[in-house]
Design an enzyme around this catalytic site. Structure first.
Site, mmCIF file in Angstrom:
data_model
loop_
_atom_site.group_PDB
_atom_site.id
_atom_site.type_symbol
_atom_site.label_atom_id
_atom_site.label_comp_id
_atom_site.label_asym_id
_atom_site.label_seq_id
_atom_site.Cartn_x
_atom_site.Cartn_y
_atom_site.Cartn_z
ATOM 1 N N HIS A 145 -9.866 114.990 35.477
ATOM 2 C CA HIS A 145 -10.016 113.651 36.085
ATOM 3 C C HIS A 145 -10.447 113.856 37.531
ATOM 4 O O HIS A 145 -9.749 114.520 38.299
ATOM 5 C CB HIS A 145 -8.697 112.896 36.021
ATOM 6 C CG HIS A 145 -8.190 112.697 34.621
ATOM 7 N ND1 HIS A 145 -8.403 111.535 33.908
ATOM 8 C CD2 HIS A 145 -7.518 113.528 33.783
ATOM 9 C CE1 HIS A 145 -7.854 111.651 32.701
ATOM 10 N NE2 HIS A 145 -7.315 112.849 32.600
ATOM 11 N N ASP B 40 -6.613 119.095 33.738
ATOM 12 C CA ASP B 40 -6.251 117.672 33.781
ATOM 13 C C ASP B 40 -6.346 117.121 35.212
ATOM 14 O O ASP B 40 -7.333 116.474 35.551
ATOM 15 C CB ASP B 40 -4.836 117.478 33.208
ATOM 16 C CG ASP B 40 -4.658 116.169 32.474
ATOM 17 O OD1 ASP B 40 -5.635 115.429 32.325
ATOM 18 O OD2 ASP B 40 -3.513 115.895 32.032
ATOM 19 N N ASP B 41 -5.321 117.323 36.016
ATOM 20 C CA ASP B 41 -5.265 116.833 37.405
ATOM 21 C C ASP B 41 -4.658 117.957 38.238
ATOM 22 O O ASP B 41 -3.472 117.915 38.595
ATOM 23 C CB ASP B 41 -4.367 115.589 37.485
ATOM 24 C CG ASP B 41 -4.778 114.504 36.492
ATOM 25 O OD1 ASP B 41 -5.660 113.707 36.810
ATOM 26 O OD2 ASP B 41 -4.218 114.490 35.378
ATOM 27 N N HIS C 271 -7.735 110.356 24.975
ATOM 28 C CA HIS C 271 -6.392 110.915 25.156
ATOM 29 C C HIS C 271 -5.510 110.441 23.998
ATOM 30 O O HIS C 271 -5.448 109.242 23.714
ATOM 31 C CB HIS C 271 -5.754 110.413 26.452
ATOM 32 C CG HIS C 271 -6.243 111.072 27.704
ATOM 33 N ND1 HIS C 271 -7.535 111.002 28.126
ATOM 34 C CD2 HIS C 271 -5.591 111.817 28.636
ATOM 35 C CE1 HIS C 271 -7.654 111.681 29.279
ATOM 36 N NE2 HIS C 271 -6.490 112.181 29.598
ATOM 37 N N GLU D 114 -0.278 113.154 23.494
ATOM 38 C CA GLU D 114 0.410 113.694 24.672
ATOM 39 C C GLU D 114 1.744 112.943 24.757
ATOM 40 O O GLU D 114 2.803 113.520 24.617
ATOM 41 C CB GLU D 114 -0.440 113.475 25.934
ATOM 42 C CG GLU D 114 0.220 113.991 27.210
ATOM 43 C CD GLU D 114 -0.503 113.519 28.493
ATOM 44 O OE1 GLU D 114 -1.267 112.535 28.447
ATOM 45 O OE2 GLU D 114 -0.272 114.133 29.555
ATOM 46 N N HIS E 101 -11.767 118.909 30.500
ATOM 47 C CA HIS E 101 -10.845 117.776 30.710
ATOM 48 C C HIS E 101 -10.319 117.794 32.141
ATOM 49 O O HIS E 101 -9.355 118.486 32.465
ATOM 50 C CB HIS E 101 -9.687 117.889 29.700
ATOM 51 C CG HIS E 101 -8.779 116.692 29.656
ATOM 52 N ND1 HIS E 101 -8.604 115.918 28.529
ATOM 53 C CD2 HIS E 101 -7.981 116.144 30.602
ATOM 54 C CE1 HIS E 101 -7.741 114.950 28.785
ATOM 55 N NE2 HIS E 101 -7.338 115.065 30.036
#
Ligand code: HPA
Ligand code: ZN
Length: 331
Positions: free
Chosen positions: A15, A274-275, A193, A196, A13
């Site tokens: 981005h 994630d980021d 997603h 969350e 996962h």
């Protein structure tokens, strides 16, 4: 060198634009004479107030990425960081929204550039990358259909999945069912997603209405133990990003994060960033913080790597190759 540095890691996962080092984005902005000073703090880190502002800052940073060549450079920069953390296999979210405005032919040019960079990084750093095309929820279901068509056109041994990112509070999973059906028919594996910013019902809806086999985050399933048991029983895999959740304030501390409880209750959990620069993390940092918070040892991380490669959307030959790497590291 501590215990986690040498562990081979699988990330499911990530981005791609969200993994852009801030210095890389500043460099592009300078080349293009764009003023992006408002999105950085005084130390040069990305600056945002909350998740919704994060999405705006993310999209502003992405404005600098205007060509296949830019994405080629981005992919090389991101994979260098991942490999330095010990990642051997990664799946990244790619959005035709940002890569050619959902035009299929333009998207193919972006994809070719990203794949070329991934091939170079594989030779350079020994890291394998695959792509998951994501529709962006707050851009709405109509644009998601166009994204799904881009996905269907390029589905294969490299674009292996389809997903849904963006503002979880916009619309319902079922609004995107057409796109997910089209992606499934094209042979793509599915993730979305949920859980969350939405509660347990958002996870239930994504599983029921989109037929996904993985959930991005999904951690708030912990608020409904019947759902946790259902997820465990169905074998739905959670792409858990603990550092992201702590950075965005869903959990106050690492010890408050439910990843350990989910795992103890039989849920297949995996670990991702994630980021990463937005959340001041790396895969190595995620491992270190989890080891501290929950006393996880090499055995736990090894089991998580196995769960992750089993849940990867790549073909069997690629999986076998990565499993051999995990086994070699264990020996
Ligand atoms: N969550 C949801 N949507 C996103 C993210 C994220 O972390 N990054 C980019 N789009
Ligand atoms: Zn995400």
């Amino acid at each position: 060198m501590n215990m986690t540095a040498n562990l081979p890691k699988i990330e499911l996962h990530l981005h791609l634009e969200g993994a852009a080092p801030p210095a890389f984005i500043r460099g592009l902005a300078k080349e293009k004479a764009m003023d992006l000073s408002g999105i950085f703090d005084e130390r040069g880190h990305y600056a945002y107030r909350d998740f919704w502002h994060f999405l705006k800052v993310y999209e502003a940073a992405t404005e600098t990425l205007k060509s296949p060549e830019d994405y080629h450079r981005l992919t090389l920069a991101v994979l260098e960081e991942s490999a330095a953390s010990g990642v051997v296999y990664s799946e990244t979210f790619l959005s035709p929204d940002f890569c050619g405005g959902r035009d299929v032919e333009a998207w193919k040019d972006y994809l070719a550039a990203i794949r070329e960079a991934a091939d170079l990084a594989e030779k350079r750093d020994g890291i394998t990358l695959r792509g998951i095309i994501t529709a962006i929820r707050h851009f709405g279901p109509e644009k998601a259909r166009e994204t799904a068509l881009c996905a269907a056109e390029t589905a294969g041994d490299w674009i292996v999945g389809f997903g849904l990112a963006g503002d979880e509070k916009m619309g319902k999973p079922k609004d995107f069912a057409w796109s997910f059906d089209a992606a499934r028919e094209a042979g793509l594996r599915l993730t979305a997603h949920a859980g969350e910013w939405g509660g347990p019902d958002s996870v239930r809806d994504a599983i029921r209405d989109l037929g996904v086999e993985r959930i991005g985050h999904g951690v708030r399933a912990i608020e409904d133990l019947a759902l946790v048991d259902e997820i465990a029983e169905k074998g739905v895999v959670l792409e858990v990003c603990p550092g992201s959740n702590v950075a965005l304030g869903i959990y106050r501390t690492w010890r408050d994060h439910p990843i350990h409880r989910l795992r103890e209750r039989g849920v297949k959990v995996t670990v991702s960033t994630d980021d990463p620069p937005f959340f001041h993390t790396t895969m190595k940092n995620e491992y270190d913080r989890l080891a501290d918070a929950f006393d996880w040892d090499e055995g736990v991380f090894d089991a998580i790597a196995r769960t992750s490669i089993d849940a990867a959307f790549c073909d069997g030959d690629t999986r076998d190759r990565i499993v051999k790497k995990l086994e070699a590291a264990r020996a």
